[in-house]
Design a protein around this motif. Structure first.
Motif, PDB file in Angstrom:
ATOM      1  N   GLN A 104       5.380 -11.399 -10.973  1.00 59.52           N
ATOM      2  CA  GLN A 104       5.271 -11.526 -12.428  1.00 59.52           C
ATOM      3  C   GLN A 104       5.678 -12.931 -12.883  1.00 59.52           C
ATOM      4  O   GLN A 104       5.036 -13.526 -13.757  1.00 59.52           O
ATOM      5  N   LEU A 105       6.728 -13.457 -12.265  1.00 52.50           N
ATOM      6  CA  LEU A 105       7.178 -14.805 -12.599  1.00 52.50           C
ATOM      7  C   LEU A 105       6.114 -15.833 -12.208  1.00 52.50           C
ATOM      8  O   LEU A 105       5.828 -16.766 -12.964  1.00 52.50           O
ATOM      9  N   LEU A 106       5.517 -15.658 -11.031  1.00 50.26           N
ATOM     10  CA  LEU A 106       4.484 -16.590 -10.574  1.00 50.26           C
ATOM     11  C   LEU A 106       3.311 -16.625 -11.542  1.00 50.26           C
ATOM     12  O   LEU A 106       2.782 -17.706 -11.857  1.00 50.26           O
ATOM     13  N   ARG A 107       2.902 -15.477 -12.030  1.00 48.30           N
ATOM     14  CA  ARG A 107       1.777 -15.419 -12.974  1.00 48.30           C
ATOM     15  C   ARG A 107       2.094 -16.155 -14.264  1.00 48.30           C
ATOM     16  O   ARG A 107       1.242 -16.853 -14.829  1.00 48.30           O
ATOM     17  N   VAL A 109       1.539 -23.890 -16.162  1.00 52.73           N
ATOM     18  CA  VAL A 109       1.260 -25.180 -15.519  1.00 52.73           C
ATOM     19  C   VAL A 109      -0.103 -25.227 -14.839  1.00 52.73           C
ATOM     20  O   VAL A 109      -0.546 -26.290 -14.395  1.00 52.73           O
ATOM     21  N   GLY A 110      -0.780 -24.065 -14.734  1.00 49.72           N
ATOM     22  CA  GLY A 110      -2.086 -24.035 -14.090  1.00 49.72           C
ATOM     23  C   GLY A 110      -1.993 -23.587 -12.634  1.00 49.72           C
ATOM     24  O   GLY A 110      -0.972 -23.772 -11.973  1.00 49.72           O
ATOM     25  N   MET A 111      -3.088 -23.028 -12.153  1.00 49.17           N
ATOM     26  CA  MET A 111      -3.129 -22.488 -10.791  1.00 49.17           C
ATOM     27  C   MET A 111      -2.889 -23.564  -9.738  1.00 49.17           C
ATOM     28  O   MET A 111      -2.213 -23.334  -8.732  1.00 49.17           O
ATOM     29  N   GLY A 146       8.235 -17.325  -0.014  1.00 52.73           N
ATOM     30  CA  GLY A 146       8.679 -16.517  -1.141  1.00 52.73           C
ATOM     31  C   GLY A 146       9.256 -17.307  -2.299  1.00 52.73           C
ATOM     32  O   GLY A 146       9.605 -16.731  -3.327  1.00 52.73           O
ATOM     33  N   THR A 147       9.370 -18.616  -2.157  1.00 53.48           N
ATOM     34  CA  THR A 147       9.910 -19.460  -3.221  1.00 53.48           C
ATOM     35  C   THR A 147       8.767 -20.048  -4.037  1.00 53.48           C
ATOM     36  O   THR A 147       7.765 -20.502  -3.470  1.00 53.48           O
ATOM     37  N   ILE A 148       8.910 -20.032  -5.361  1.00 52.94           N
ATOM     38  CA  ILE A 148       7.878 -20.550  -6.249  1.00 52.94           C
ATOM     39  C   ILE A 148       8.137 -22.034  -6.523  1.00 52.94           C
ATOM     40  O   ILE A 148       9.242 -22.417  -6.921  1.00 52.94           O
ATOM     41  N   PHE A 149       7.113 -22.841  -6.330  1.00 54.18           N
ATOM     42  CA  PHE A 149       7.195 -24.277  -6.582  1.00 54.18           C
ATOM     43  C   PHE A 149       6.161 -24.680  -7.628  1.00 54.18           C
ATOM     44  O   PHE A 149       5.107 -24.043  -7.748  1.00 54.18           O
ATOM     45  N   ILE A 150       6.477 -25.738  -8.360  1.00 51.61           N
ATOM     46  CA  ILE A 150       5.488 -26.335  -9.256  1.00 51.61           C
ATOM     47  C   ILE A 150       5.530 -27.849  -9.073  1.00 51.61           C
ATOM     48  O   ILE A 150       6.522 -28.397  -8.564  1.00 51.61           O
ATOM     49  N   CYS A 151       4.458 -28.494  -9.468  1.00 51.14           N
ATOM     50  CA  CYS A 151       4.423 -29.951  -9.472  1.00 51.14           C
ATOM     51  C   CYS A 151       3.953 -30.391 -10.852  1.00 51.14           C
ATOM     52  O   CYS A 151       2.803 -30.140 -11.236  1.00 51.14           O
ATOM     53  N   VAL A 152       4.845 -30.981 -11.618  1.00 51.56           N
ATOM     54  CA  VAL A 152       4.543 -31.442 -12.972  1.00 51.56           C
ATOM     55  C   VAL A 152       4.972 -32.900 -13.089  1.00 51.56           C
ATOM     56  O   VAL A 152       6.106 -33.245 -12.733  1.00 51.56           O
TER      57      VAL A 152
END
Length: 227
Positions: free
Chosen positions: A185-188, A194-196, A204-210
């Motif tokens: 749910q958090l990933l969605r 931030v976009g797909m 299992g860890t969620i990462f983003i690049c902004v």
């Protein structure tokens, strides 16, 4: 045992938090009565100093209750994160294959054979995946498609397959990690913000690049801080 004990502690804390909330609501109601019409709240003829003292004491109690609630929420949040981490750890050797069609509905061995054929023909691996590499596989219930979850015996095999998933680009197939409900749910929500292409998972860890900066997202608070 550990997960059961933690869940029991959380239930007790949630009940305690609810009791604190009830006490807080009562004090807030009384505060409103005092501020709107102090004469009807206290005995007639009560000195103004006594009224002020009573109001001050009530405000102090209300402040203490609010702080107590904040502390409980932080503890509960930490417990929820710990439980989620344990559940995710149990999924560490699993992957989910999306987009598979004509999945055999016969014996389990047919399903494993289908899975092996997919990995060994669709991915350019440096080794052959064998039945000895798969612990268990089965189709997941879903509103759309027939996702297939596979649990591998060895983490190294699982990782090799996961890091080869780019080879499936534009094929209609995708491979994702098996995430807990809370993490999914958090990933969605992260992907919505931030976009797909700017959000992904690893172990299992969620990462983003902004703005060319990589960041770990573990909660909604982390996401809210992303501009």
């Amino acid at each position: 045992m550990g997960g059961s004990t933690t869940a029991t502690k959380m239930d007790k804390m949630l009940k305690a938090l609810e009791e604190i909330k009830i006490r807080q609501d009562k004090f807030e109601t009384k505060m409103e009565q005092v501020e709107s019409n102090p004469a009807t709240t206290f005995s007639k003829g009560a000195p103004a100093e006594d009224l002020q003292k009573e109001v001050k004491a009530m405000r102090s109690t209300l402040s203490a209750l609010e702080q107590e609630m904040k502390s409980f929420r932080e503890v509960i949040s930490d417990c929820q994160q710990s439980v989620d981490d344990l559940e995710q750890y149990g999924r560490r050797n699993c992957l989910i294959l999306h987009g598979a069609k004509d999945i055999p509905k016969g014996s389990y061995s047919d399903l494993v054979e289908y899975t092996l054929k997919f990995f060994n023909t669709k991915l350019k691996l440096k080794f052959q995946v064998t039945a000895m590499d798969i612990d268990i596989a089965h189709v997941l219930p879903a509103k759309k498609g027939t996702p297939l979850i596979i649990k591998f015996v060895r983490r190294s095999v699982r990782n090799s397959i996961f890091f080869s998933k780019r080879q499936l680009a534009r094929t209609g197939f995708t491979i994702t990690e098996s995430l807990t409900k809370r993490r999914l749910q958090l990933l969605r929500k992260v992907q919505e913000k931030v976009g797909m292409r700017s959000a992904w998972t690893n172990n299992g860890t969620i990462f983003i690049c902004v703005n060319d900066k990589k960041k770990v997202i573990r909660s909604l608070d982390d996401l809210q801080s992303v501009s």
